[in-house]
Design an enzyme around this catalytic site. Structure first.
Site, PDB file in Angstrom:
ATOM      1  N   ARG A  79     -21.048 -18.277 -18.778  1.00  0.00           N
ATOM      2  CA  ARG A  79     -19.752 -18.961 -18.923  1.00  0.00           C
ATOM      3  C   ARG A  79     -19.215 -19.482 -17.597  1.00  0.00           C
ATOM      4  O   ARG A  79     -18.626 -20.563 -17.538  1.00  0.00           O
ATOM      5  CB  ARG A  79     -18.722 -17.983 -19.501  1.00  0.00           C
ATOM      6  CG  ARG A  79     -18.855 -17.834 -20.960  1.00  0.00           C
ATOM      7  CD  ARG A  79     -17.963 -16.715 -21.456  1.00  0.00           C
ATOM      8  NE  ARG A  79     -18.130 -16.668 -22.890  1.00  0.00           N
ATOM      9  CZ  ARG A  79     -17.262 -17.163 -23.763  1.00  0.00           C
ATOM     10  NH1 ARG A  79     -16.128 -17.670 -23.370  1.00  0.00           N
ATOM     11  NH2 ARG A  79     -17.525 -17.119 -25.042  1.00  0.00           N
TER      12      ARG A  79
ATOM     13  N   ASP B 232      -8.861 -22.124 -29.085  1.00  0.00           N
ATOM     14  CA  ASP B 232      -8.484 -20.851 -29.719  1.00  0.00           C
ATOM     15  C   ASP B 232      -7.003 -20.766 -30.058  1.00  0.00           C
ATOM     16  O   ASP B 232      -6.614 -19.986 -30.924  1.00  0.00           O
ATOM     17  CB  ASP B 232      -8.843 -19.678 -28.794  1.00  0.00           C
ATOM     18  CG  ASP B 232     -10.299 -19.243 -28.962  1.00  0.00           C
ATOM     19  OD1 ASP B 232     -11.062 -19.952 -29.641  1.00  0.00           O
ATOM     20  OD2 ASP B 232     -10.666 -18.188 -28.412  1.00  0.00           O
TER      21      ASP B 232
ATOM     22  N   GLU C 101      -2.141 -23.086 -15.407  1.00  0.00           N
ATOM     23  CA  GLU C 101      -2.911 -21.875 -15.715  1.00  0.00           C
ATOM     24  C   GLU C 101      -2.168 -20.653 -15.197  1.00  0.00           C
ATOM     25  O   GLU C 101      -1.749 -20.616 -14.046  1.00  0.00           O
ATOM     26  CB  GLU C 101      -4.314 -21.998 -15.079  1.00  0.00           C
ATOM     27  CG  GLU C 101      -5.132 -20.724 -15.022  1.00  0.00           C
ATOM     28  CD  GLU C 101      -5.394 -20.067 -16.383  1.00  0.00           C
ATOM     29  OE1 GLU C 101      -5.764 -20.771 -17.341  1.00  0.00           O
ATOM     30  OE2 GLU C 101      -5.198 -18.833 -16.484  1.00  0.00           O
ATOM     31  N   GLN C 102      -2.076 -19.629 -16.047  1.00  0.00           N
ATOM     32  CA  GLN C 102      -1.317 -18.441 -15.661  1.00  0.00           C
ATOM     33  C   GLN C 102      -1.999 -17.604 -14.572  1.00  0.00           C
ATOM     34  O   GLN C 102      -1.332 -16.949 -13.771  1.00  0.00           O
ATOM     35  CB  GLN C 102      -1.057 -17.562 -16.882  1.00  0.00           C
ATOM     36  CG  GLN C 102      -2.320 -16.987 -17.516  1.00  0.00           C
ATOM     37  CD  GLN C 102      -2.044 -16.132 -18.745  1.00  0.00           C
ATOM     38  OE1 GLN C 102      -0.907 -15.967 -19.162  1.00  0.00           O
ATOM     39  NE2 GLN C 102      -3.087 -15.574 -19.331  1.00  0.00           N
TER      40      GLN C 102
ATOM     41  N   TYR D 130     -30.020 -14.028 -25.554  1.00  0.00           N
ATOM     42  CA  TYR D 130     -30.628 -15.295 -25.126  1.00  0.00           C
ATOM     43  C   TYR D 130     -30.556 -15.395 -23.605  1.00  0.00           C
ATOM     44  O   TYR D 130     -29.746 -14.727 -22.966  1.00  0.00           O
ATOM     45  CB  TYR D 130     -29.927 -16.505 -25.784  1.00  0.00           C
ATOM     46  CG  TYR D 130     -28.423 -16.546 -25.628  1.00  0.00           C
ATOM     47  CD1 TYR D 130     -27.818 -17.201 -24.558  1.00  0.00           C
ATOM     48  CD2 TYR D 130     -27.593 -15.924 -26.560  1.00  0.00           C
ATOM     49  CE1 TYR D 130     -26.441 -17.249 -24.430  1.00  0.00           C
ATOM     50  CE2 TYR D 130     -26.209 -15.960 -26.433  1.00  0.00           C
ATOM     51  CZ  TYR D 130     -25.639 -16.622 -25.360  1.00  0.00           C
ATOM     52  OH  TYR D 130     -24.269 -16.657 -25.230  1.00  0.00           O
TER      53      TYR D 130
HETATM   54  C1  LIG Z   1     -18.116 -12.314 -28.174  1.00  0.00           C
HETATM   55  C2  LIG Z   1     -17.842 -13.773 -28.196  1.00  0.00           C
HETATM   56  C3  LIG Z   1     -18.893 -14.670 -28.096  1.00  0.00           C
HETATM   57  C4  LIG Z   1     -18.638 -16.045 -28.188  1.00  0.00           C
HETATM   58  N1  LIG Z   1     -19.694 -16.903 -28.098  1.00  0.00           N
HETATM   59  C5  LIG Z   1     -19.477 -18.243 -28.204  1.00  0.00           C
HETATM   60  C6  LIG Z   1     -20.571 -19.154 -28.121  1.00  0.00           C
HETATM   61  O1  LIG Z   1     -21.723 -18.764 -27.927  1.00  0.00           O
HETATM   62  N2  LIG Z   1     -20.307 -20.477 -28.274  1.00  0.00           N
HETATM   63  C7  LIG Z   1     -19.032 -20.950 -28.486  1.00  0.00           C
HETATM   64  O2  LIG Z   1     -18.870 -22.172 -28.632  1.00  0.00           O
HETATM   65  N3  LIG Z   1     -17.980 -20.101 -28.550  1.00  0.00           N
HETATM   66  C8  LIG Z   1     -18.169 -18.765 -28.406  1.00  0.00           C
HETATM   67  N4  LIG Z   1     -17.109 -17.908 -28.440  1.00  0.00           N
HETATM   68  C9  LIG Z   1     -15.748 -18.446 -28.586  1.00  0.00           C
HETATM   69  C10 LIG Z   1     -15.212 -18.962 -27.244  1.00  0.00           C
HETATM   70  O3  LIG Z   1     -15.341 -17.973 -26.258  1.00  0.00           O
HETATM   71  C11 LIG Z   1     -13.749 -19.356 -27.366  1.00  0.00           C
HETATM   72  O4  LIG Z   1     -13.537 -20.049 -28.564  1.00  0.00           O
HETATM   73  C12 LIG Z   1     -13.363 -20.257 -26.185  1.00  0.00           C
HETATM   74  O5  LIG Z   1     -13.601 -19.621 -24.969  1.00  0.00           O
HETATM   75  C13 LIG Z   1     -11.896 -20.644 -26.324  1.00  0.00           C
HETATM   76  O6  LIG Z   1     -11.539 -21.447 -25.240  1.00  0.00           O
HETATM   77  P1  LIG Z   1     -10.019 -21.852 -25.013  1.00  0.00           P
HETATM   78  O7  LIG Z   1     -10.030 -22.676 -23.765  1.00  0.00           O
HETATM   79  O8  LIG Z   1      -9.457 -22.419 -26.261  1.00  0.00           O
HETATM   80  O9  LIG Z   1      -9.239 -20.480 -24.784  1.00  0.00           O
HETATM   81  P2  LIG Z   1      -9.392 -19.393 -23.652  1.00  0.00           P
HETATM   82  O10 LIG Z   1     -10.783 -19.282 -23.181  1.00  0.00           O
HETATM   83  O11 LIG Z   1      -8.740 -18.165 -24.183  1.00  0.00           O
HETATM   84  O12 LIG Z   1      -8.543 -19.974 -22.438  1.00  0.00           O
HETATM   85  C14 LIG Z   1      -7.148 -19.953 -22.449  1.00  0.00           C
HETATM   86  C15 LIG Z   1      -6.651 -20.143 -21.017  1.00  0.00           C
HETATM   87  O13 LIG Z   1      -5.241 -20.255 -21.052  1.00  0.00           O
HETATM   88  C16 LIG Z   1      -4.666 -19.396 -20.084  1.00  0.00           C
HETATM   89  N5  LIG Z   1      -3.339 -19.023 -20.606  1.00  0.00           N
HETATM   90  C17 LIG Z   1      -3.059 -18.197 -21.644  1.00  0.00           C
HETATM   91  N6  LIG Z   1      -1.734 -18.112 -21.843  1.00  0.00           N
HETATM   92  C18 LIG Z   1      -1.166 -18.910 -20.912  1.00  0.00           C
HETATM   93  C19 LIG Z   1       0.194 -19.245 -20.606  1.00  0.00           C
HETATM   94  N7  LIG Z   1       1.207 -18.743 -21.325  1.00  0.00           N
HETATM   95  N8  LIG Z   1       0.436 -20.103 -19.579  1.00  0.00           N
HETATM   96  C20 LIG Z   1      -0.583 -20.645 -18.843  1.00  0.00           C
HETATM   97  N9  LIG Z   1      -1.891 -20.330 -19.086  1.00  0.00           N
HETATM   98  C21 LIG Z   1      -2.166 -19.495 -20.110  1.00  0.00           C
HETATM   99  C22 LIG Z   1      -5.637 -18.239 -19.999  1.00  0.00           C
HETATM  100  O14 LIG Z   1      -5.490 -17.534 -18.765  1.00  0.00           O
HETATM  101  C23 LIG Z   1      -6.970 -18.960 -20.110  1.00  0.00           C
HETATM  102  O15 LIG Z   1      -7.419 -19.432 -18.870  1.00  0.00           O
HETATM  103  C24 LIG Z   1     -17.320 -16.524 -28.359  1.00  0.00           C
HETATM  104  C25 LIG Z   1     -16.253 -15.625 -28.424  1.00  0.00           C
HETATM  105  C26 LIG Z   1     -16.505 -14.261 -28.341  1.00  0.00           C
HETATM  106  C27 LIG Z   1     -15.352 -13.308 -28.421  1.00  0.00           C
END
Ligand SMILES: Cc1cc2nc3c(=O)[nH]c(=O)nc-3n(C[C@H](O)[C@H](O)[C@H](O)COP(=O)(O)OP(=O)(O)OC[C@H]3O[C@@H](n4cnc5c(N)ncnc54)[C@H](O)[C@@H]3O)c2cc1C
Length: 403
Positions: free
Chosen positions: A108, A291, A34-35, A214
């Site tokens: 969250r 994502d 994790e960065q 909510y």
């Molecule tokens: C307004 C909003 C509301 C939302 N509501 C919902 C909801 O109600 N329900 C739902 O299911 N989804 C919801 N989402 C979507 C959800 O927030 C994301 O899809 C989810 O958090 C993605 O998780 P992730 O772990 O893939 O990515 P991220 O949460 O982006 O995590 C990525 C991680 O990788 C780390 N990282 C990045 N680059 C590097 C690197 N080069 N080296 C090492 N570490 C790195 C980051 O620091 C971070 O910790 C919502 C999104 C938004 C914008």
């Protein structure tokens, strides 16, 4: 090909942590890079639908999560101006028998803490920003910003929409600004007039915007998300804002929203980005998840839910094809890419339907919802049974080939 034993997960967000738990439960050795220098999540809410809850159940995390979450009674759509109920789907008491799991709202940070507590601390390396991934025939090699390297059998890029792993695989490609922004805030429930916010997951549809609120944290806080169509964008994508900005954008909407906004202590503003569905997620020993693979607009609340599904399926298929990582990653992509691409497209479509500026289109949409409520009261307004009803924890034919 040697047996897969060591998996490197890049990113300790909700997707990365969940995947790490699923992988460890299948006997893999997992290192998360994790960065950031601290683990955590932003001060905002998250909804988890039954398809994601079933994964938490399979991983044995549902009780810990439900203890800090809130189960809304209904999914309600309200008219932006009058506040009248356009549609209402009963969730509490219905979803569990229907889908085998409930629907929840949570802070969250609370969900993140539940995931973090299920992992040994030494599993996560902080201050580890990955800048690239390379591969040899039998290893994947991560290179970090400080010049260090780490080897593993498999790399999973769970590093979000601006994924460095994705860029290493497929080259640079900027995400698309969607023309949508959100303000987000949390309000202590006790600060609000009694009865103002019902125990529902509520969406207010209006011209150019959708307001969602909510309860989270056992009902102690109300989370609100004010989606709006706007050309505002900022390099950081998220800045501290003022609830008055959201209130100004929502001027003319029902007074409940103005009251909710005015009790907000801290408010953030985001520009929303997504991508076209990718043609591929994997190359050799490296794949993507969450994502980094399928960023989507939040109108269906599925981004994290899909990341959670991804992690479970990936662990399941890697366990089923331990001696052939390429076959495992191909099966993972085949199982996940079409579904997440469909949800990415539906999330965009949902935003258009919610926010339409045409009074006629709104009238037609709401009439359809009201009729549906009368004729098919047990069906979800959004026709998303195909999302909630999907069970990635059900036995899969590939798993029978477990090595
Ligand atoms: C307004 C909003 C509301 C939302 N509501 C919902 C909801 O109600 N329900 C739902 O299911 N989804 C919801 N989402 C979507 C959800 O927030 C994301 O899809 C989810 O958090 C993605 O998780 P992730 O772990 O893939 O990515 P991220 O949460 O982006 O995590 C990525 C991680 O990788 C780390 N990282 C990045 N680059 C590097 C690197 N080069 N080296 C090492 N570490 C790195 C980051 O620091 C971070 O910790 C919502 C999104 C938004 C914008």
């Amino acid at each position: 090909m040697s047996k897969v034993q060591k998996v490197a997960v890049v990113g300790a967000g909700l997707g990365g942590l969940n995947a790490a738990i699923a992988l460890r439960q299948r006997g893999f050795e997992v290192a998360i890079y994790e960065q950031s220098d601290v683990l955590g999540e932003i001060g905002a809410g998250i909804q988890l639908s039954p398809n994601a809850m079933r994964v938490l159940m399979a991983l044995g995390l549902d009780r810990a999560f439900e203890a800090v979450a809130f189960e809304p009674h209904r999914h309600v759509v309200r008219n932006w101006k009058t506040g009248s109920i356009v549609s209402a789907t009963q969730m509490r008491g219905v979803f569990r028998p229907q889908y085998g799991a409930g629907y929840f709202g949570a802070h969250r940070a609370d969900l993140h803490a539940v995931l973090q507590n299920a992992l040994p601390a030494e599993c996560v390396r902080l201050n580890a920003r990955v800048i690239s991934v390379t591969q040899t025939p039998d290893r994947a090699v991560l290179t970090f910003a400080d010049g260090q390297t780490a080897e593993s059998d498999i790399v999973v890029g769970a590093d979000g929409i601006r994924s460095a792993v994705r860029e290493s695989l497929f080259g640079p490609d900027a995400p698309r600004f969607t023309g949508h922004i959100v303000w987000r805030g949390l309000v202590p429930s006790e600060a609000l007039p009694k009865g103002l916010i019902e125990p529902d997951m509520t969406a207010w549809f209006g011209p150019n915007g959708t307001m969602v609120h909510y309860y989270v944290r056992r009902g102690e806080l109300v989370n609100w998300i004010a989606h709006f169509e706007s050309d505002w964008r900022d390099e950081s994508w998220r800045v501290e804002s003022d609830w008055r900005e959201a209130a100004a954008a929502y001027a003319g909407w029902h007074p409940t929203l103005a009251t909710l906004f005015s009790h907000t202590e801290r408010c953030y503003k985001w520009a929303l980005y997504d991508r076209e569905p990718l043609a591929r997620w994997s190359q050799g020993r490296v794949t993507l998840l969450g994502d980094s693979a399928h960023p989507m607009l939040p109108y269906l609340a599925q981004g994290a839910a899909q990341a959670i599904e991804d992690g479970y399926v990936l662990a399941d298929l890697l366990a089923a094809h331990r001696s052939d990582s390429v076959a495992a990653l191909a099966a993972y992509e085949a199982a996940r890419l079409p579904r997440t691409a469909r949800i990415q497209r539906h999330a965009r479509e949902r935003g258009k339907i919610n926010n339409t500026t045409s009074a006629f289109a709104r009238f037609k949409r709401d009439l359809g919802y009201r009729l549906k409520r009368l004729i098919k009261p047990n069906e979800h307004t959004y026709k998303i049974e195909w999302i909630y009803g999907h069970d990635v924890t059900a036995p899969r034919s590939e798993t029978s080939a477990a090595a």
